[in-house]
Motif scaffolding. Sequence first.
Motif, PDB file in Angstrom:
ATOM      1  N   ARG B  26     -11.452   1.260   5.131  1.00 27.36           N
ATOM      2  CA  ARG B  26     -10.378   0.106   4.763  1.00 27.36           C
ATOM      3  C   ARG B  26      -9.084   0.608   5.733  1.00 27.36           C
ATOM      4  O   ARG B  26      -8.104  -0.133   5.684  1.00 27.36           O
ATOM      5  CB  ARG B  26     -10.178   0.379   3.320  1.00 27.36           C
ATOM      6  CG  ARG B  26     -11.059  -0.225   2.552  1.00 27.36           C
ATOM      7  CD  ARG B  26     -10.548  -0.108   1.007  1.00 27.36           C
ATOM      8  NE  ARG B  26     -11.617  -0.653   0.422  1.00 27.36           N
ATOM      9  CZ  ARG B  26     -11.830  -0.522  -1.019  1.00 27.36           C
ATOM     10  NH1 ARG B  26     -10.687   0.128  -1.703  1.00 27.36           N
ATOM     11  NH2 ARG B  26     -12.822  -1.058  -1.912  1.00 27.36           N
ATOM     12  N   GLU B  36      -4.196   0.197   1.424  1.00 27.11           N
ATOM     13  CA  GLU B  36      -5.092   1.445   0.823  1.00 27.11           C
ATOM     14  C   GLU B  36      -4.279   2.458   0.613  1.00 27.11           C
ATOM     15  O   GLU B  36      -4.466   3.142  -0.423  1.00 27.11           O
ATOM     16  CB  GLU B  36      -6.270   1.677   1.790  1.00 27.11           C
ATOM     17  CG  GLU B  36      -7.209   2.588   1.417  1.00 27.11           C
ATOM     18  CD  GLU B  36      -7.850   2.175  -0.003  1.00 27.11           C
ATOM     19  OE1 GLU B  36      -7.969   0.957  -0.272  1.00 27.11           O
ATOM     20  OE2 GLU B  36      -8.483   3.192  -0.585  1.00 27.11           O
ATOM     21  N   ARG B  39      -2.360   2.172  -2.408  1.00 28.34           N
ATOM     22  CA  ARG B  39      -3.462   1.878  -3.901  1.00 28.34           C
ATOM     23  C   ARG B  39      -3.701   3.566  -4.063  1.00 28.34           C
ATOM     24  O   ARG B  39      -3.861   3.799  -5.214  1.00 28.34           O
ATOM     25  CB  ARG B  39      -4.907   1.285  -3.597  1.00 28.34           C
ATOM     26  CG  ARG B  39      -4.658  -0.363  -3.576  1.00 28.34           C
ATOM     27  CD  ARG B  39      -6.116  -0.872  -3.636  1.00 28.34           C
ATOM     28  NE  ARG B  39      -6.827  -0.722  -2.355  1.00 28.34           N
ATOM     29  CZ  ARG B  39      -6.536  -1.655  -1.329  1.00 28.34           C
ATOM     30  NH1 ARG B  39      -5.863  -2.750  -1.728  1.00 28.34           N
ATOM     31  NH2 ARG B  39      -7.314  -1.451  -0.267  1.00 28.34           N
ATOM     32  N   ARG B  40      -3.926   4.406  -2.882  1.00 29.54           N
ATOM     33  CA  ARG B  40      -4.283   5.678  -3.233  1.00 29.54           C
ATOM     34  C   ARG B  40      -3.021   6.579  -3.873  1.00 29.54           C
ATOM     35  O   ARG B  40      -3.424   7.236  -4.669  1.00 29.54           O
ATOM     36  CB  ARG B  40      -4.524   6.185  -1.820  1.00 29.54           C
ATOM     37  CG  ARG B  40      -4.974   7.651  -1.747  1.00 29.54           C
ATOM     38  CD  ARG B  40      -5.615   8.309  -0.593  1.00 29.54           C
ATOM     39  NE  ARG B  40      -4.933   7.987   0.614  1.00 29.54           N
ATOM     40  CZ  ARG B  40      -5.217   8.062   1.960  1.00 29.54           C
ATOM     41  NH1 ARG B  40      -6.214   8.340   2.179  1.00 29.54           N
ATOM     42  NH2 ARG B  40      -4.395   7.912   2.827  1.00 29.54           N
ATOM     43  N   LYS B  42      -0.991   5.365  -6.091  1.00 28.48           N
ATOM     44  CA  LYS B  42      -0.929   4.825  -7.134  1.00 28.48           C
ATOM     45  C   LYS B  42      -1.881   5.630  -8.149  1.00 28.48           C
ATOM     46  O   LYS B  42      -1.656   6.145  -9.149  1.00 28.48           O
ATOM     47  CB  LYS B  42      -1.102   3.293  -7.607  1.00 28.48           C
ATOM     48  CG  LYS B  42      -0.149   2.498  -6.885  1.00 28.48           C
ATOM     49  CD  LYS B  42      -0.281   0.769  -7.127  1.00 28.48           C
ATOM     50  CE  LYS B  42       0.665   0.042  -6.628  1.00 28.48           C
ATOM     51  NZ  LYS B  42       0.384  -1.473  -6.632  1.00 28.48           N
ATOM     52  N   VAL B  43      -3.130   5.447  -7.493  1.00 29.65           N
ATOM     53  CA  VAL B  43      -4.117   6.455  -8.385  1.00 29.65           C
ATOM     54  C   VAL B  43      -3.701   7.681  -8.653  1.00 29.65           C
ATOM     55  O   VAL B  43      -3.848   8.396  -9.323  1.00 29.65           O
ATOM     56  CB  VAL B  43      -5.595   6.129  -7.710  1.00 29.65           C
ATOM     57  CG1 VAL B  43      -6.674   7.145  -8.571  1.00 29.65           C
ATOM     58  CG2 VAL B  43      -5.810   4.850  -7.796  1.00 29.65           C
ATOM     59  N   LEU B  44      -3.293   8.489  -7.403  1.00 29.73           N
ATOM     60  CA  LEU B  44      -2.821   9.809  -7.192  1.00 29.73           C
ATOM     61  C   LEU B  44      -1.667  10.133  -8.318  1.00 29.73           C
ATOM     62  O   LEU B  44      -1.887  11.049  -8.960  1.00 29.73           O
ATOM     63  CB  LEU B  44      -2.481  10.485  -5.920  1.00 29.73           C
ATOM     64  CG  LEU B  44      -3.589  11.071  -5.006  1.00 29.73           C
ATOM     65  CD1 LEU B  44      -3.219  11.359  -3.615  1.00 29.73           C
ATOM     66  CD2 LEU B  44      -4.094  12.123  -5.790  1.00 29.73           C
ATOM     67  N   ALA B  46      -0.977   8.462 -11.068  1.00 29.57           N
ATOM     68  CA  ALA B  46      -1.470   8.308 -12.314  1.00 29.57           C
ATOM     69  C   ALA B  46      -2.089   9.666 -12.803  1.00 29.57           C
ATOM     70  O   ALA B  46      -2.230   9.980 -13.773  1.00 29.57           O
ATOM     71  CB  ALA B  46      -2.343   7.231 -12.659  1.00 29.57           C
TER      72      ALA B  46
END
Lengths: 331, 114
Positions: B26, B36, B39-40, B42-44, B46
């Motif tokens: 990506r 990207e 987004r990474r 945000k996931v991390l 969380a």
Amino acid sequence: MIPVTVLTGQLGAGKTTLLQRLLTSPQMAGTAVLVNEFGEIGLDHELLTPLEGEVTLLRSGCICCTVRDDIAGAIRDLIDRAARGQIPPLTRVMIETTGLADPFPVLSTLSADPVLRSHVAPGGVITVVDAINGPDALAEAGGMARRQVAAADVIALAKRDLSVPAQTQGTLDQLHRLNPVAQLTFADAPLSRLLPQGPRDWPEAPETPAVAAPGSGHGHADLDGIRTLTITRPGAINWTAFGLWLTALLDSHGDRIHRVKGVLEVDPGGPPVLINAVGWLVHPPQHLTRWPEGVPHTRLVFIFEDLEPERIRRSFEAFDRLGHAVAPLPG
Amino acid sequence: MCALCGILGGDDHWSDAVPRAGVYTRRDGPQARRAEAARRAKVLNAVLASRGLKFRDWQGQYILQTLTGQTQVLSMISHVWAEGGRMTGRPMDPLDPAWLARIEDAVPDEGGAA
């Protein structure tokens, strides 16, 4: 990109016999084969042109290279020589590992080399298994034979002429159980079946040869501790969360997870993406040209020891749900 | 030097690979790469919140910080898990049932509340 194929197997499994076939076949012209010691293969009569250093051109058009210390350096040297026209253009590189070798460090060395990364691509692992002694080696929990088989894209069963059909079938069943994503064949099969195809050719259902009814074999040792898990899912998974999750999983359990292979739907309606991990090493994800069975469908296979399959599934789902919730793709 | 971020070296993790033939990534352009990376993060964040850690992607370098301010700068995204485990004194094992339960609880419900 030049595919690099690793040829591995236990000592005495039949690697040298297979190498002799490969090195003398015109189909292998343009292939550079890296071996430990050319003299041990017994092909001195096939020598065509000894070149500078440890490189030899064979009558078949194959280029044989004895590795002295550094595999990555040997491949860089071959690429350089081909670019200068000193040897024919390379179509494939094949590396013979020693019998005791874990294929993981070889693959890892190549992927970590910043120069090679832009010239070579993973070309699969061929693992030779001896029909007579292989089952005993595979019975050892955590043993190298298991790692070699789990890492394979093609498993070549050797010495089947020395085994009775029921025993051979037992070994075939055992190998299929140990690595359901590998192409299973015999070491005397045509070369087109032995050489791993490119990653674009994910087998729809790996073919399993049979010498008796599958499952009817006997005489094979138990595969204590070996487990496989297949996760299938319709709909796109969250690539961002998946990348973080698999990295965390292998960071904690790469010593027990021998293989992860699968196709993923990561962009809704997009082409399939192939994931292929051996031990801690995850190969760069590849675009496939078409979906296995023609239908978008995530399918991931894990081969591991001493882990709880349902916990892996639960963890995968938890990260994926979180990824979709906090970091969805736009639109 | 990474042509996109201007940092020497540059990470080439498989999940965020340098664009090359046949490889899924990506990183197709600066905008896609930044999206990207966001987004990474945000996931991390969380995932790491339950361990009291915060993550930040700063021009291709990764910053991990505890609630008490202890900070580590990482050059590779794959180091987050081992370093996070070291900073918190607890291994970051995604198969740990207690941690998994916290991650499952972190998924916001349909109404948006976690």
